[in-house]
Scaffold this active site. Sequence first.
Site, PDB file in Angstrom:
ATOM      1  N   TYR A   1     -69.042   3.062 -66.318  1.00  0.00           N
ATOM      2  CA  TYR A   1     -69.641   2.243 -65.237  1.00  0.00           C
ATOM      3  C   TYR A   1     -70.934   1.588 -65.740  1.00  0.00           C
ATOM      4  CZ  TYR A   1     -66.567   4.971 -62.163  1.00  0.00           C
ATOM      5  OH  TYR A   1     -65.495   5.562 -61.563  1.00  0.00           O
ATOM      6  N   ASP A  22     -74.369   4.766 -55.864  1.00  0.00           N
ATOM      7  CA  ASP A  22     -74.867   5.515 -57.031  1.00  0.00           C
ATOM      8  C   ASP A  22     -76.364   5.283 -57.205  1.00  0.00           C
ATOM      9  OD1 ASP A  22     -71.931   4.657 -57.656  1.00  0.00           O
ATOM     10  OD2 ASP A  22     -72.291   6.353 -59.002  1.00  0.00           O
ATOM     11  N   TYR A  79     -65.928  -3.285 -69.099  1.00  0.00           N
ATOM     12  CA  TYR A  79     -65.572  -2.980 -67.705  1.00  0.00           C
ATOM     13  C   TYR A  79     -64.613  -4.026 -67.156  1.00  0.00           C
ATOM     14  CZ  TYR A  79     -65.750  -1.870 -62.796  1.00  0.00           C
ATOM     15  OH  TYR A  79     -65.380  -1.524 -61.526  1.00  0.00           O
ATOM     16  N   GLY A 126     -65.853   3.964 -51.532  1.00  0.00           N
ATOM     17  CA  GLY A 126     -66.302   4.761 -52.676  1.00  0.00           C
ATOM     18  C   GLY A 126     -65.329   5.879 -53.018  1.00  0.00           C
ATOM     19  N   ASP A 142     -62.080   5.917 -53.999  1.00  0.00           N
ATOM     20  CA  ASP A 142     -61.070   4.937 -54.398  1.00  0.00           C
ATOM     21  C   ASP A 142     -59.629   5.337 -54.085  1.00  0.00           C
ATOM     22  OD1 ASP A 142     -63.485   4.196 -55.521  1.00  0.00           O
ATOM     23  OD2 ASP A 142     -62.663   3.762 -57.496  1.00  0.00           O
ATOM     24  N   ARG A 201     -57.776   9.712 -63.200  1.00  0.00           N
ATOM     25  CA  ARG A 201     -58.088   8.402 -62.617  1.00  0.00           C
ATOM     26  C   ARG A 201     -56.956   7.956 -61.687  1.00  0.00           C
ATOM     27  NH1 ARG A 201     -62.984   6.361 -62.569  1.00  0.00           N
ATOM     28  NH2 ARG A 201     -62.017   4.320 -62.385  1.00  0.00           N
ATOM     29  N   TYR A 252     -59.631  12.531 -59.417  1.00  0.00           N
ATOM     30  CA  TYR A 252     -60.645  11.682 -58.769  1.00  0.00           C
ATOM     31  C   TYR A 252     -60.867  12.069 -57.307  1.00  0.00           C
ATOM     32  CZ  TYR A 252     -63.139   7.125 -59.353  1.00  0.00           C
ATOM     33  OH  TYR A 252     -64.058   6.118 -59.478  1.00  0.00           O
ATOM     34  N   GLU A 254     -69.122  13.866 -63.504  1.00  0.00           N
ATOM     35  CA  GLU A 254     -68.877  12.974 -62.360  1.00  0.00           C
ATOM     36  C   GLU A 254     -68.316  13.778 -61.179  1.00  0.00           C
ATOM     37  OE1 GLU A 254     -66.138   9.833 -63.290  1.00  0.00           O
ATOM     38  OE2 GLU A 254     -66.576   8.717 -61.465  1.00  0.00           O
TER      39      GLU A 254
HETATM   40  C1  DGY Z   1     -63.864   1.554 -60.566  1.00  0.00           C
HETATM   41  O1  DGY Z   1     -64.037   0.641 -61.353  1.00  0.00           O
HETATM   42  O2  DGY Z   1     -62.950   2.374 -60.630  1.00  0.00           O
HETATM   43  C2  DGY Z   1     -64.839   1.712 -59.488  1.00  0.00           C
HETATM   44  O3  DGY Z   1     -64.660   2.881 -58.774  1.00  0.00           O
HETATM   45  C3  DGY Z   1     -64.870   0.501 -58.597  1.00  0.00           C
HETATM   46  O4  DGY Z   1     -65.960   0.604 -57.793  1.00  0.00           O
END
Ligand code: DGY
Length: 419
Positions: free
Chosen positions: A30, A37, A82, A160, A162, A195, A342, A386
């Site tokens: 990130y 955050d 990213y 948030g 996801d 993820r 996650y 995390e």
């Molecule tokens: C991601 O990129 O997975 C983030 O959680 C988006 O905010």
Amino acid sequence: MDPITLDEQARAILSANDRGGYTVPTAGLYPYQWNWDSAFAAWGFATFDVARAWAEVETLFSGQWPDGMVPHILFHKDDPGYYPGPDVWGTEGHGPIPSSGISQPPVAASFVRAIWEADRDAGTARARALFPKLVAWHRWFMDWRTERGAVCITHPWEAGRDNAPDWDGALAGSDPVGVGEYTRRDTTHVDAAMRPTKYDYDRYIWLVQQGRRLGWDQAALRRENPFRVADPTMTFILMRAHRDLIWMGQALGEDVREIEGWVETLTAGAATLWNPEIAAYDAYDTRAGKFAGCVSSASFLCWYGGVDDHRMLDQIARVWDAVTFPVPSHDPASDKFDAKRYWRGPTWGMINALIGIGLAAHGHVSHAERLRASTAELMAKHGFAEYFDPLTGAPAGGGTFTWTAAVWLAWASPQAGRD
Ligand code: DGY
């Protein structure tokens, strides 16, 4: 491990993730400024560098759109590591700096209050400057995101959380036709088993494309976006944030009647999120008119929002007994529970902090202390990850994580000042 050493480690993580005026959640995975955050980072900085804490929030608000929205990501500098970056979001012309087109849970007002309480005299001018910006953001939620008084999201990333099972039903209603080819970056930094799946990711990207197609026009999104889910995270967090904004407004001599009206609206809205079938606060798909049927860690934010619901004490006892390290992000009794993936099972320190603050505020002190101690144990044993596997405590996702370190300093550490 010695708690003093842990305090030092946590401060070192905040400093290492500091990019000058803003803090990245973690290097690599990130690389930009994320909204909530960053608010957690500010709360952590307030424990040792209050000037830096103010700067964090001020930088976040430097990305506020003219309509009041504060984006979930501010792309201060390009980072090819990213995806999806600014070129995918297509928000040019909307805000002062390149950004995403959605927001994130508005914890900022509550942490601004905490920062100001730590810097009461010298911080007044900074609190005064932030106050109207916070009001404008909260008004944006009230204008564009409420249905029956509950706060909705237009994208899973907005909550948030996801890939929470809360969104499965609503995502199944969107067919990601024409999403095209894209290359994910998250799974190059972190094990793919921790993820969201490709099925989910296709829908996340497709929803970004929809928002872009609609020019990030809020009226059009409200009308046309297939994904519009009332969310306990947003609803309870905004309730709490409104109250903290009232506290600030009163201290500054501002008229807070409009905000008081918002608290009433959301209090009624929160009650609509009660799903009697699962005896818990639940997400509600406003397009399909259906509850998600999920007991999540967000269900336990009721106390944080100001709703002292004893029925939820039974739920939290049940969920706690099913894991070693509470609070799991999804019900361990559900067949969708996945201890590593996650928001489908893992325990998140920052959600624990909010739940704990809420429990303590309503006099559930032994629950709050038990949660703090078990969160502290996780971080002491497994570091500032995390998130964590709630069954084994194993660290998961990104490492040296800003909000985990911040939560240690401001809440979980035995030295942290709590109220
Ligand atoms: C991601 O990129 O997975 C983030 O959680 C988006 O905010």
